[in-house]
Design a protein around this motif. Structure first.
Motif, PDB file in Angstrom:
ATOM      1  N   PRO A   1     -12.277  14.174   0.904  1.00 58.02           N
ATOM      2  CA  PRO A   1     -11.794  13.671  -0.371  1.00 58.02           C
ATOM      3  C   PRO A   1     -11.594  14.796  -1.364  1.00 58.02           C
ATOM      4  N   ALA A   2     -10.675  14.576  -2.300  1.00 62.67           N
ATOM      5  CA  ALA A   2     -10.439  15.573  -3.335  1.00 62.67           C
ATOM      6  C   ALA A   2     -11.676  15.713  -4.204  1.00 62.67           C
ATOM      7  N   ALA A   3     -11.789  16.868  -4.855  1.00 60.40           N
ATOM      8  CA  ALA A   3     -12.932  17.096  -5.720  1.00 60.40           C
ATOM      9  C   ALA A   3     -12.932  16.108  -6.870  1.00 60.40           C
ATOM     10  N   ALA A   4     -14.107  15.748  -7.318  1.00 60.96           N
ATOM     11  CA  ALA A   4     -14.215  14.842  -8.452  1.00 60.96           C
ATOM     12  C   ALA A   4     -13.749  15.544  -9.713  1.00 60.96           C
ATOM     13  N   ALA A   5     -13.406  14.751 -10.723  1.00 60.11           N
ATOM     14  CA  ALA A   5     -12.953  15.319 -11.983  1.00 60.11           C
ATOM     15  C   ALA A   5     -13.995  16.278 -12.525  1.00 60.11           C
ATOM     16  N   GLY A   6     -13.530  17.450 -12.964  1.00 59.99           N
ATOM     17  CA  GLY A   6     -14.430  18.428 -13.549  1.00 59.99           C
ATOM     18  C   GLY A   6     -14.935  19.458 -12.562  1.00 59.99           C
ATOM     19  N   THR A  10      -4.628  20.033  -0.083  1.00 62.74           N
ATOM     20  CA  THR A  10      -3.279  19.618   0.275  1.00 62.74           C
ATOM     21  C   THR A  10      -2.470  19.468  -1.013  1.00 62.74           C
ATOM     22  N   PRO A  11      -1.134  19.367  -0.907  1.00 65.20           N
ATOM     23  CA  PRO A  11      -0.330  19.175  -2.124  1.00 65.20           C
ATOM     24  C   PRO A  11      -0.745  17.950  -2.927  1.00 65.20           C
ATOM     25  N   PHE A  12      -1.046  16.837  -2.255  1.00 58.92           N
ATOM     26  CA  PHE A  12      -1.474  15.643  -2.981  1.00 58.92           C
ATOM     27  C   PHE A  12      -2.810  15.873  -3.671  1.00 58.92           C
ATOM     28  N   GLU A  13      -3.711  16.567  -3.005  1.00 62.82           N
ATOM     29  CA  GLU A  13      -5.011  16.851  -3.616  1.00 62.82           C
ATOM     30  C   GLU A  13      -4.869  17.775  -4.822  1.00 62.82           C
ATOM     31  N   ARG A  14      -3.923  18.716  -4.757  1.00 57.83           N
ATOM     32  CA  ARG A  14      -3.691  19.578  -5.920  1.00 57.83           C
ATOM     33  C   ARG A  14      -3.176  18.752  -7.096  1.00 57.83           C
ATOM     34  N   PHE A  15      -2.331  17.778  -6.791  1.00 57.82           N
ATOM     35  CA  PHE A  15      -1.832  16.861  -7.817  1.00 57.82           C
ATOM     36  C   PHE A  15      -2.997  16.089  -8.442  1.00 57.82           C
ATOM     37  N   VAL A  16      -3.898  15.602  -7.599  1.00 61.93           N
ATOM     38  CA  VAL A  16      -5.077  14.870  -8.073  1.00 61.93           C
ATOM     39  C   VAL A  16      -5.944  15.764  -8.949  1.00 61.93           C
ATOM     40  N   GLU A  17      -6.151  16.999  -8.512  1.00 59.86           N
ATOM     41  CA  GLU A  17      -6.960  17.948  -9.282  1.00 59.86           C
ATOM     42  C   GLU A  17      -6.341  18.228 -10.643  1.00 59.86           C
ATOM     43  N   LEU A  76      -4.472  16.361 -12.530  1.00 60.38           N
ATOM     44  CA  LEU A  76      -4.631  15.239 -13.455  1.00 60.38           C
ATOM     45  C   LEU A  76      -6.085  14.801 -13.616  1.00 60.38           C
ATOM     46  N   GLU A  77      -6.978  15.362 -12.798  1.00 62.88           N
ATOM     47  CA  GLU A  77      -8.392  14.985 -12.831  1.00 62.88           C
ATOM     48  C   GLU A  77      -8.551  13.468 -12.733  1.00 62.88           C
ATOM     49  N   LEU A  78      -7.921  12.907 -11.716  1.00 62.99           N
ATOM     50  CA  LEU A  78      -8.002  11.463 -11.513  1.00 62.99           C
ATOM     51  C   LEU A  78      -9.430  11.065 -11.155  1.00 62.99           C
ATOM     52  N   ASP A  79      -9.884   9.949 -11.713  1.00 64.52           N
ATOM     53  CA  ASP A  79     -11.236   9.503 -11.415  1.00 64.52           C
ATOM     54  C   ASP A  79     -11.223   8.550 -10.217  1.00 64.52           C
ATOM     55  N   LYS A 108      -5.249   9.837 -22.527  1.00 65.96           N
ATOM     56  CA  LYS A 108      -4.496  10.813 -23.317  1.00 65.96           C
ATOM     57  C   LYS A 108      -4.652  12.238 -22.794  1.00 65.96           C
ATOM     58  N   GLY A 109      -5.870  12.644 -22.486  1.00 66.83           N
ATOM     59  CA  GLY A 109      -6.090  14.005 -22.007  1.00 66.83           C
ATOM     60  C   GLY A 109      -5.368  14.282 -20.700  1.00 66.83           C
ATOM     61  N   GLN A 110      -5.335  13.292 -19.828  1.00 68.37           N
ATOM     62  CA  GLN A 110      -4.628  13.444 -18.561  1.00 68.37           C
ATOM     63  C   GLN A 110      -3.119  13.464 -18.775  1.00 68.37           C
ATOM     64  N   GLN A 111      -2.638  12.635 -19.682  1.00 73.52           N
ATOM     65  CA  GLN A 111      -1.200  12.574 -19.939  1.00 73.52           C
ATOM     66  C   GLN A 111      -0.655  13.895 -20.461  1.00 73.52           C
ATOM     67  N   SER A 112      -1.505  14.691 -21.085  1.00 72.39           N
ATOM     68  CA  SER A 112      -1.058  15.984 -21.611  1.00 72.39           C
ATOM     69  C   SER A 112      -0.710  16.965 -20.494  1.00 72.39           C
ATOM     70  N   LYS A 113      -1.055  16.611 -19.255  1.00 70.24           N
ATOM     71  CA  LYS A 113      -0.767  17.478 -18.104  1.00 70.24           C
ATOM     72  C   LYS A 113       0.402  16.950 -17.273  1.00 70.24           C
ATOM     73  N   SER A 114       1.100  15.955 -17.788  1.00 70.62           N
ATOM     74  CA  SER A 114       2.143  15.305 -17.002  1.00 70.62           C
ATOM     75  C   SER A 114       3.299  16.232 -16.648  1.00 70.62           C
TER      76      SER A 114
END
Length: 275
Positions: free
Chosen positions: A21-26, A35-42, A44-47, A120-126
């Protein structure tokens, strides 16, 4: 050769699940492992609540994008065959540009659904996240997914893949690398345009622009995406011309090389593991 084929057939679903699994937020990122998808997750720091929903959104987007992805791959193959015949290639390039417009439109719809889940904080990385998302929905393109050591052939760089596909010896490897180094450098202007227009779309989404403004940005990106693809296939045509007749006659290897070089000239380096 079998392990290369297996690696090239890994697709988005394999990136999104069934692995570490991708690393947890933070948590700090793990360079060279994600992987590319995991980098995307990182990015945005998806929970843990957002991640399953985003996975569903990407799966739906990939299903929608599949026919267009196949169309783009066929266009790339045709461009290799038609290298040096600009009149014959022109309608193929036009078709590729139209397909790039469709694919980018699907990217936008998919990312807008993700954006709606973000705080909001995540959206700033869109803007950055949308740039990173390029190619993730294109499951019609087999890609060397995974990471080095993560499975048979996983994480091989483009040079390693080409070496295995065409059984390149030392001199041939040097020649192929020289072609790709030179053509990657020559593609700088097209690459900058690709990056600028793709970033403009993400910025428009991030800032909540009207649909017409986003559509305009998508329309501007399509020819930039097509231009980079054309240069990648021109480089492949040069490579094939430098190889032995036996290597050029290896249809499976040529097709996999088309897959492997997809996106080679739009990133910061060409000799990395394809996404």
């Amino acid at each position: 050769m079998l392990h290369i084929v297996i690696a090239m057939l890994l697709v988005f679903q394999g990136q999104a699940g069934g692995r570490r699994p991708a690393a947890a937020a933070g948590e700090p990122p793990r360079p060279g492992e994600l992987t590319p998808f995991e980098r995307f997750v990182e990015k945005l720091e998806l929970d843990e609540k957002q991640l399953p929903e985003v996975g569903k959104i990407f799966t739906a987007g990939a299903a929608e994008a599949a026919p267009t992805g196949r169309e783009m791959i066929q266009a790339r193959l045709r461009l290799v065959d038609l290298d040096g015949k600009p009149d014959d290639a022109a309608p193929v390039v036009a078709g590729l540009t139209a397909a790039a417009l469709k694919m980018t439109t699907i990217d936008v719809r998919t990312y807008q659904r993700v954006h709606a889940l973000l705080v909001k904080g995540q959206q700033s990385k869109s803007a950055e996240a949308f740039l990173m998302m390029a190619g993730l929905l294109d499951v019609a393109t087999p890609r060397a997914g995974g990471r080095r050591g993560g499975g048979p052939g996983g994480g091989l760089t483009r040079m390693e893949l080409l070496t295995a596909m065409f059984s390149l010896d030392g001199n041939a490897k040097k020649q192929v690398k020289s072609i790709l180094d030179a053509d990657y450098k020559a593609a700088a202007s097209a690459r900058d345009q690709w990056t600028a227009t793709r970033t403009a779309i993400g910025t428009a989404i991030q800032s909540g622009k009207e649909p017409a403004a986003i559509e305009q940005a998508v329309t501007a990106h399509a020819p930039a995406a097509s231009a980079v693809a054309v240069l990648e296939m021109k480089a492949l045509a040069k490579i094939l011309a430098a190889l032995t007749p036996e290597a050029r006659a290896n249809t499976a290897a040529v097709q996999m090389a088309v897959y492997a070089l997809r996106g080679a000239f739009s990133g910061k380096k060409w000799d990395v593991a394809p996404e």
